[in-house]
Write a protein that holds these residues in place. Structure first.
Motif, PDB file in Angstrom:
ATOM      1  N   ALA A  53      -6.232  -0.790  -0.299  1.00  0.00           N
ATOM      2  CA  ALA A  53      -5.340  -2.145  -0.184  1.00  0.00           C
ATOM      3  C   ALA A  53      -6.297  -2.443   0.648  1.00  0.00           C
ATOM      4  N   THR A  81      -4.410  -2.778  -5.062  1.00  0.00           N
ATOM      5  CA  THR A  81      -3.510  -2.435  -3.983  1.00  0.00           C
ATOM      6  C   THR A  81      -2.793  -0.821  -5.259  1.00  0.00           C
ATOM      7  N   ALA A 102       0.987  -1.051   0.098  1.00  0.00           N
ATOM      8  CA  ALA A 102       0.264  -0.268  -0.141  1.00  0.00           C
ATOM      9  C   ALA A 102       1.089   0.913  -0.095  1.00  0.00           C
ATOM     10  N   SER A 162      -6.132  -2.663   5.033  1.00  0.00           N
ATOM     11  CA  SER A 162      -5.302  -3.729   4.755  1.00  0.00           C
ATOM     12  C   SER A 162      -5.418  -4.444   6.100  1.00  0.00           C
ATOM     13  N   ASN A 170      -5.254   2.532   2.995  1.00  0.00           N
ATOM     14  CA  ASN A 170      -4.700   1.518   3.424  1.00  0.00           C
ATOM     15  C   ASN A 170      -5.968   0.688   4.302  1.00  0.00           C
TER      16      ASN A 170
END
Ligand code: PMP
Ligand code: GLN
Length: 402
Positions: A361, A355, A22, A31, A29
């Protein structure tokens, strides 16, 4: 071959991998699960005050007294059993991340079986491997209503004479499931019948959104106090994931195992942060902060779920944690049909593409499965982000529709 044969198969944690990706692609982000906003001021003031007050040398190995006491009170008032002596029941660790190997290395013998529920938090199988134990894997699958559940018959069949422990996580990362009273009763009865330990990871215990499905401490179910090790931490509840203050709650005979390992893993945890953590758990400031955080996260969950639905994902219901597990099958099929995108076939290829090209991401959940086939059509998104971050992500996800 510098990495040991025990750890080499586990590679690099998916959280480091996706956050790294990311950052390289300047993606939003969603994630790794950490807030993109700061923790509360009252906590920072408490940490600075503890440093200024001279709490800067090694703490007592099992925790500073004020924190052990604050955790005991919090556990009891949230439905746990009464802890009369916090100094014999509670061990402070460096995040729940350390509480996990302290418990598993301290209480599990080589060759023991540990029931592992997939999808799991990625460190669980690595800790089981470090203890030279064997995982016995059960899979949570969405039922007709979209709620992840265990098959009761499979659960019963997983217990045998070699089973030493079941490793449970509620509220559950990554599915957002909160185990119900009935599910925890079933697990309890099997633990008692087969004389098995229950290691329960409750790091998201405060982040629950459905009054009908409150977080329950399995340790307080009949017959479970003497066989349960309850693990938790401060990071998620107070938006300070970098502080790494965690703990293990267990009766003295099990605490002995946790401490046997903890003394050689970290010996003790950051002293001033423990003082600040005690303040978070014991003060009205902490209670008020939690109330507002839960309301904020409930709104963020709905905001992200709506964006995911609009983009073509099928989000599963989140009752706890700050994650949404979404079925990505429709998105994968739609993208794979586009010219040049035929390589997008599963969670990993989709998350990499999102991403790099969409600049959003997320986590490919096969990292949380031993039976990879069960996870390859899911994607995990974190909503512990500012509303404007989620709105920007929604805009980019909309490009999936065009
Ligand atoms: N268990 C679960 C289920 C988690 O999601 C996390 C988050 N990192 C941890 C344990 C580790 O907690 P900590 O940050 O307190 O080490
Ligand atoms: N618990 C967080 C997650 O599931 C991240 C943990 C970590 O970075 N090790 O995203």
């Amino acid at each position: 071959m510098p990495v040991s044969s025990t750890l080499a198969p586990f590679g690099t944690s998916i959280f480091a991998e996706m956050t790294g990706l990311a950052m390289r692609h300047q993606a939003i982000n969603l994630s790794q699960g950490f807030p993109d906003f700061d923790g509360p001021d009252f906590l920072k003031v408490a940490a600075v005050a503890a440093i200024r007050a001279g709490h800067n040398q090694y703490a007592r190995s099992f925790g500073v007294p004020a924190l052990n006491a604050a955790i005991a009170r919090d556990f009891t008032t949230t439905g746990g059993y009464t802890i009369t002596d916090p100094d014999t029941h509670i061990t402070i660790t460096s995040g729940c991340t350390e509480a996990l190997p302290a418990t598993i290395l301290g209480l599990i013998n080589p060759g023991d079986e540990v029931i592992l529920i997939e999808p799991f938090y990625d460190s669980y199988p690595a800790c089981i491997a470090l203890a030279r134990a064997t995982p016995r894997v059960l899979t949570l699958r969405p039922d007709k209503s979209g709620t992840f559940a265990l098959d009761p018959a499979e659960l019963e069949a997983a217990f045998n004479t070699r089973t030493r422990a079941i490793l449970l996580n509620t509220p559950h990362n990554p599915t957002g499931k909160v185990f119900s009273q009935a599910e925890l009763s079933h697990i309890s009865s099997l633990c008692i019948k087969h004389n098995v330990l229950c290691i329960v990871d409750e790091v998201y215990e405060k982040l629950v959104y459905s009054p009908a499905l409150p977080h329950l401490h399995i340790a307080s179910f009949p017959g479970m106090a003497e066989r349960t090790i309850t693990l938790s931490s401060l990071g998620k509840s107070f938006s300070v994931t970098g502080w790494k203050i965690g703990w293990a709650i267990a009766p003295p005979h099990l605490t002995a195992g946790v401490r046997a390992a903890h003394q050689f893993l970290t010996f003790a945890t950051s002293t001033p942060m423990q003082h600040a953590a005690a303040h978070a758990l014991a003060s009205p400031d902490g209670a008020a902060y939690l109330k507002s955080l839960i309301a904020q996260y409930a709104a963020s969950r709905d905001q992200l779920a709506a964006a995911l639905t609009h983009a073509g994902f099928i989000p599963h219901r989140t009752d706890g944690t700050y994650f949404i597990m979404a079925d990505a099958s429709p998105v994968i099929s739609r993208l794979a049909a586009r010219p040049g995108l035929g390589h997008i076939q599963d969670d990993i290829t989709l998350c990499r593409w999102m991403t790099e090209h969409l600049k959003v991401a997320a986590i490919p959940p096969t990292a949380f499965y031993i039976n990879k086939a069960h996870g390859r059509h899911f994607v995990r998104f974190a909503f512990c982000k500012k509303p404007e971050t989620l709105a920007a992500a929604a805009e980019r996800l909309n490009m999936l529709c065009s």
